[in-house]
Structure formats: structure tokens, C-alpha cells
Design a protein around this motif. Structure first.
Motif, PDB file in Angstrom:
ATOM      1  N   GLY A 183       0.820  -1.217   0.000  1.00 53.14           N
ATOM      2  CA  GLY A 183       0.000   0.000   0.000  1.00 53.14           C
ATOM      3  C   GLY A 183       0.842   1.250   0.000  1.00 53.14           C
ATOM      4  N   TRP A 184       1.939   1.231   0.766  1.00 58.38           N
ATOM      5  CA  TRP A 184       2.823   2.403   0.814  1.00 58.38           C
ATOM      6  C   TRP A 184       3.469   2.635  -0.543  1.00 58.38           C
ATOM      7  N   LEU A 185       3.896   1.541  -1.171  1.00 56.67           N
ATOM      8  CA  LEU A 185       4.537   1.633  -2.485  1.00 56.67           C
ATOM      9  C   LEU A 185       3.565   2.164  -3.536  1.00 56.67           C
ATOM     10  N   ILE A 186       2.347   1.636  -3.519  1.00 55.39           N
ATOM     11  CA  ILE A 186       1.319   2.093  -4.469  1.00 55.39           C
ATOM     12  C   ILE A 186       1.011   3.570  -4.254  1.00 55.39           C
ATOM     13  N   ALA A 187       0.947   3.991  -2.988  1.00 57.17           N
ATOM     14  CA  ALA A 187       0.693   5.403  -2.687  1.00 57.17           C
ATOM     15  C   ALA A 187       1.788   6.289  -3.270  1.00 57.17           C
ATOM     16  N   GLY A 188       3.042   5.830  -3.159  1.00 60.39           N
ATOM     17  CA  GLY A 188       4.151   6.596  -3.725  1.00 60.39           C
ATOM     18  C   GLY A 188       4.025   6.743  -5.225  1.00 60.39           C
ATOM     19  N   ILE A 189       3.657   5.638  -5.903  1.00 58.67           N
ATOM     20  CA  ILE A 189       3.508   5.688  -7.361  1.00 58.67           C
ATOM     21  C   ILE A 189       2.327   6.569  -7.771  1.00 58.67           C
ATOM     22  N   VAL A 190       1.170   6.371  -7.113  1.00 57.81           N
ATOM     23  CA  VAL A 190      -0.069   7.074  -7.504  1.00 57.81           C
ATOM     24  C   VAL A 190       0.009   8.566  -7.221  1.00 57.81           C
TER      25      VAL A 190
END
Length: 406
Positions: A32-39
Motif C-alpha cells: 500500500g505504501w509503495l502504491i501510494a508513492g507511485i499514484v
């Protein structure tokens, strides 16, 4: 600047929420943290823009969090506990690191011969591929409180792997640029990049131990721990600014060296209480480091991912898994280490993107086309690989019987 800080804080809060949602479906919060960084990074929602990421205050903030996250690695490096397995860990690390470099280089050399691309570029890919980003796997260790042979091997291995990665990558890029007319990196500079994080961390760690041994109050100990970590960051920043004129040092290694020194010089029971209070700071640091890993990943490159991206992901995975297996067999490691350690080493984006930037800049002076090949391949691979690798790492700990899932 205040608005920029608010934007970063908003992304952090959102990442925490997404992480909790992801954890509800039995996947690691880090995803979730990684996806938040990308999005929410500069290539999609642009809440955090390239301007913010290039700002000096932001770079310094991330270096602080990297150093603070490094404590997690160092606190497990208690010499009297790892004395029996030290040679084994060194052996596994060396075999999987060098093995990955050689295997990826060989595969790309064959591909480039067929594609009529300079073969020396294969060694650049090999040099980038051997790097492992320890933060993703360590965040899983932190979230699920994993414990066992794989975890105990992974934590010190993550630090040693980074050192080997720096030595091999800079040796390769220096040789390539020197032979083909670019600007090579001096041997002294490479030695500095490898040694200085340890010198800083150990030196400040000794000072911290001298003070903290006299303090019995855990809360005061926590304050001192954070202050001395801040001093470590400051020392690193001064060297980066006045010696390298860029943010070149590995601050995760500084934090690791600092905490490794501390745990070997301060009473274990006393320090354990301080580190228990430090846990929220560690969690905060890991979240910010992972969000920052996602920020530079341009999702649009997935559409352009082709043969080179597929070859890179598969050859690197084969090198890491096969190298860890071979290293485990040669050093007679436990069965779970031999079988599953390689699966925890697949996360890659942090160090690889730094190496990619350096390689692209060096290659651009030789042939801009080669620079584009490296950038496009690695960034696309980082996005695809990182999401898969995080899930794979979790299941590796589960299959090894080290996952304590609530």
C-alpha cells in the motif's frame, strides 16, 4: 515550502490508510505504501511533484528517515550472537551477489550480441542487478515480527550486499566510461562511498554508547538515541555537500553501523527498552522510505516494457534465487535459508534507481541510445518487479515458517 510539506504529509497519511486496507486482505502494508508513492508521485496525481523531490529539504528529510530505518538492520548485528554464522552469511552474500552479476551480464551479453548492441552494456545491467533494496523485506520483518534462520540471515546480508553492490557497480561503470571516453569515477571516491558510512556510524555510535551507558531512564535514552542518530545524519550531509557535492552516501548503512556499534557496547537489557520505545519512529521511517521508493517510478513505462525488461526481471530473479540457493548449499546453511532466502532478495527499486541514474549519465556521454535503453528497462522493471517481489517476500517468510500473522 510549507505547502510542499503539507503535500508530503498528506501522501504519508494516505499511504498509512492504504497500507491498513491492503493488510486486511492478507498482503503486506508495504504494498500500500509503495502504491501510494507511485499514484501520488510526480508521474500520476502529482501531489508530490518533481520540484518537491528535487528540493534540498526533501532530500535531507529522506536521508534522515533512511538513517533512522537503518537502525533495524544494525540492532540485529550482535557479534557474539552471529559469530558462529558470520562466515556462512558472508559466503551466501558473496555467492548470490557475484552470481547475480555474472548471470545477468551473461544473459544480456547473449541478447546484445543478437541485437547488435555493444556487449559492454551487459556488464552495466549486471552491476545494477546485483543491488538489493533492503527496506521492503525489512518492513515485512517489522510488520509481521518474523523470526528464524531466514530473517537472521537476511538482516546482516542486506548490509553486506549493499557494500558489494557499490564496489562492483562503480568498478564496472568506471571501466566502461574510461575505456569509451567518458569520465570515470576515481578509486578513492569508490572507497569513500563504501567506507565513510561505516566510519560515520561507528564513530558516532561509540560516542553514543559512552553517554547512554550512564543513563538508566529509557525515555532519556530514547532522546539520546535520536539525537545521536541526528548527529550521524549531519556528519553524512557535511561530507556529501563538501566532498561529493551530491547526496551520494548510503544513509541506511550509516544508521546500521551506528546501531550495530551501540548494541555491542551497551547493556542488552537496557538498550532493548530504548529500542522498544523507538519502534514508532522506526515504523514512521520505514513508511517514508518505501513511499519515496515508489515516487520515481513512472507507471507509463510499463506500456513500453519489452524484451529487455522481461529479460532483466527474469535473469535477476534467477541470479538472486539461484545464487542464494548455491551459497546456502556451499556454506551448509539451514534448509529454509537455502530454499527461501533468495525470494526475500527480489525487492530492488531503491538502490537500482540510484545506480541507473549514475549509469545513464555516464553512458549519455558515450551513446545517448544506450542511456535510454538502461533507463527505460530498469525503471519499467522496477515497477513490475517491486509489486511482485513484495508479495513474494511475504510468502517466502511464510513458507519458511517465520511469519507471525495475526
Amino acid at each position: 515550502m510549507f505547502i510542499q510539506i503539507l503535500r508530503v504529509f498528506a501522501v504519508f497519511c494516505t499511504a498509512v490508510i492504504i497500507g491498513k486496507i491492503i493488510s486486511k486482505i492478507k498482503l503486506p502494508s508495504i504494498l500500500g505504501w509503495l502504491i501510494a508513492g507511485i499514484v501520488f508521485g510526480p508521474y500520476l496525481a502529482e501531489i508530490v511533484t518533481l520540484e518537491i523531490m528535487d528540493a534540498t529539504w526533501y532530500k535531507i528529510l529522506i536521508k534522515i528517515f533512511e538513517c533512522f530505518a537503518g537502525v533495524m538492520i544494525g540492532r540485529e548485528i550482535i557479534f557474539k550472537k552471529i559469530a558462529k554464522s558470520g562466515k556462512q552469511i558472508l559466503g551466501i552474500t558473496f555467492v548470490q551477489s557475484v552470481g547475480t552479476f555474472l548471470f545477468v551480464s551473461l544473459v544480456f551479453a547473449l541478447v546484445f550480441l543478437y541485437q547488435d548492441i555493444p556487449v559492454y552494456l551487459a556488464f552495466v545491467f549486471g552491476g545494477i542487478a546485483l543491488a538489493t533494496a533492503p527496506a521492503p523485506a525489512l518492513s515485512i520483518v517489522n510488520e509481521y515480527h518474523t523470526n528464524g534462520p531466514v530473517t537472521k540471515t537476511l538482516i546482516p546480508l542486506a548490509a553486506i550486499d549493499d557494500v558489494i553492490g557499490v564496489i562492483i557497480f562503480f568498478s564496472v561503470i568506471s571501466t566502461v566510461t574510461a575505456v569509451h571516453g567518458g569520465t570515470s569515477t576515481s578509486a578513492l571516491s569508490v572507497i569513500g562511498l563504501v567506507c565513510l558510512p561505516f566510519i560515520i556510524g561507528i564513530s558516532v555510535g561509540v560516542l553514543a554508547a559512552m553517554v547512554m551507558r550512564r543513563v538508566k531512564n529509557s525515555r532519556i535514552g530514547l532522546i539520546l538515541l535520536i539525537l545521536f542518530l541526528g548527529l550521524s545524519v549531519l556528519a553524512g550531509l557535511l561530507i556529501d555537500i563538501y566532498l561529493y557535492h551530491a547526496f551520494s552516501l548510503n544513509y541506511l548503512l550509516i544508521g546500521m553501523a551506528f546501531s550495530a556499534t551501540l548494541v555491542n557496547l551497551v547493556d542488552e537489557a537496557q538498550l532493548e527498552k530504548v529500542l522498544h520505545l523507538y519502534q514508532p519512529v522506526l515504523s514512521l521511517s520505514l513508511i517514508m522510505v518505501i513511499i519515496n521508493l515508489g515516487m520515481p517510478l513512472d507507471y507509463r513505462l510499463i506500456a513500453g516494457a519489452g524484451l529487455f525488461t522481461a529479460v532483466y526481471i527474469l535473469s535477476r530473479a534467477a541470479g538472486k534465487i539461484g545464487g542464494a540457493y548455491l551459497g546456502g548449499k556451499l556454506t551448509k546453511a539451514e534448509r529454509t535459508v537455502t530454499k527461501y532466502l533468495g525470494l526475500t532478495l527480489l525487492p530492488h527499486s531503491g538502490v537500482s534507481l540510484v545506480f541507473t541514474g549514475i549509469a545513464a549519465t555516464s553512458l549519455y556521454a558515450i551513446d545517448p541510445t544506450l542511456s535510454e535503453i538502461v533507463q527505460g528497462t530498469i525503471v519499467a522493471a522496477a515497477i513490475i518487479n517491486e509489486i511482485i517481489a513484495v508479495i513474494t517476500a511475504k510468502y517466502a517468510f511464510k513458507w519458511a515458517g517465520e511469519l507471525k500473522e495475526s
